[in-house]
Design a protein around this motif. Structure first.
Motif, mmCIF file in Angstrom:
data_model
loop_
_atom_site.group_PDB
_atom_site.id
_atom_site.type_symbol
_atom_site.label_atom_id
_atom_site.label_comp_id
_atom_site.label_asym_id
_atom_site.label_seq_id
_atom_site.Cartn_x
_atom_site.Cartn_y
_atom_site.Cartn_z
ATOM 1 N N THR A 3 0.853 -1.192 0.000
ATOM 2 C CA THR A 3 0.000 0.000 0.000
ATOM 3 C C THR A 3 0.888 1.241 0.000
ATOM 4 O O THR A 3 2.106 1.148 0.062
ATOM 5 C CB THR A 3 -0.953 -0.016 1.219
ATOM 6 N N PRO A 21 -0.974 6.104 6.179
ATOM 7 C CA PRO A 21 -1.442 5.421 4.958
ATOM 8 C C PRO A 21 -2.384 6.311 4.156
ATOM 9 O O PRO A 21 -3.102 7.155 4.694
ATOM 10 C CB PRO A 21 -2.176 4.187 5.494
ATOM 11 N N GLN A 23 -5.094 5.472 2.748
ATOM 12 C CA GLN A 23 -6.496 5.157 3.024
ATOM 13 C C GLN A 23 -7.032 5.886 4.253
ATOM 14 O O GLN A 23 -8.222 5.801 4.572
ATOM 15 C CB GLN A 23 -6.698 3.639 3.244
ATOM 16 N N GLY A 24 -6.158 6.594 4.975
ATOM 17 C CA GLY A 24 -6.615 7.398 6.103
ATOM 18 C C GLY A 24 -6.700 6.635 7.408
ATOM 19 O O GLY A 24 -7.289 7.140 8.364
ATOM 20 N N SER A 25 -6.113 5.450 7.529
ATOM 21 C CA SER A 25 -6.142 4.718 8.790
ATOM 22 C C SER A 25 -5.059 5.268 9.725
ATOM 23 O O SER A 25 -4.365 6.223 9.395
ATOM 24 C CB SER A 25 -5.942 3.214 8.544
ATOM 25 N N ASP A 26 -4.939 4.646 10.905
ATOM 26 C CA ASP A 26 -3.965 5.121 11.898
ATOM 27 C C ASP A 26 -2.543 5.076 11.350
ATOM 28 O O ASP A 26 -2.201 4.257 10.497
ATOM 29 C CB ASP A 26 -4.040 4.242 13.163
ATOM 30 N N GLU A 27 -1.702 5.977 11.893
ATOM 31 C CA GLU A 27 -0.298 6.018 11.483
ATOM 32 C C GLU A 27 0.389 4.705 11.882
ATOM 33 O O GLU A 27 0.077 4.108 12.911
ATOM 34 C CB GLU A 27 0.418 7.197 12.157
ATOM 35 N N ARG A 60 0.572 -2.795 14.483
ATOM 36 C CA ARG A 60 0.957 -2.883 13.079
ATOM 37 C C ARG A 60 2.179 -2.002 12.816
ATOM 38 O O ARG A 60 2.337 -0.961 13.441
ATOM 39 C CB ARG A 60 -0.200 -2.443 12.173
#
Length: 199
Positions: A3, A21, A23-27, A60
């Motif tokens: 990604t 990311p 897609q706007g998810s957590d850093e 992650r």
């Protein structure tokens, strides 16, 4: 699955940072070891592509990070010490091969000319204890000293650098060396008779 995202934080002293990311998810946490070695240091706001790995604690992190213009690499690939040493060992192998070829060439050259009785000329003219100059010793024998009939009737000897009585195989060979080869040390009294105690 690969990604994309942006490196939004980076601590160069500690060697880690965070990627946001696309897609706007957590850093995601990213360590310097996730970047390809040998490149420039990571920069904030740099666009990157990466894979995501879930650590044992459930968090992650970004791995196998690539920057714009870098080709893909196999996941988890790390350049081994053997890979790093390969160019140097290749150069060493080439140098050793060249040295071996040069040594073989020198031996062949030396044997070729030694087989013809050719000896290098002395550096400076000097006269030995027997009154014979080194250049005369190094020069080919005159017909009176060594005629074609001599070479047909007896063994042929070659000046090959031996200079002492202990290196001779016969008195005849010693006499040849004293008469025809330079710098021998077999006729101490200069009477032309070599190895007096043995011949």
């Amino acid at each position: 699955m690969r990604t994309h995202g942006t490196l939004v934080k980076w601590n160069d002293e500690r060697g880690f940072g965070f990627i946001a990311p696309a897609q706007g998810s957590d850093e995601l946490f990213v360590h310097v070891s996730a970047f390809r070695r040998g490149g420039a240091r990571p920069q904030v706001n740099e666009l990157v592509s990466f894979e995501i790995r879930i650590k044992p604690d459930g968090k992650r992190e970004a791995i196998n990070v690539m920057r714009a213009g870098e080709g893909s690499r196999p996941p988890g690939h790390r350049r081994s010490a053997r890979d790093a040493a390969a160019p140097r060992s290749g150069l060493l192998g080439s140098a050793l091969s060249i040295a071996a070829v040069a040594a073989i060439g020198w031996v062949g050259y030396d044997r070729y000319f030694a087989g013809r009785g050719v000896m290098p000329a002395p550096m400076a003219e000097s006269v030995g204890a027997d009154g014979v100059s080194d250049s005369r010793r190094a020069s080919p024998a005159s017909s009176a000293e060594f005629s074609p009939a001599d070479s047909r009737s007896g063994p042929t000897f070659v000046c090959d650098g031996r200079i002492h009585c202990s290196q001779m195989n016969s008195c005849e060979e010693a006499r040849f060396f004293v008469r025809h080869c330079p710098n021998t040390k077999m006729d101490g009294d200069g009477d032309g008779q070599p190895c007096e105690s043995e011949c």
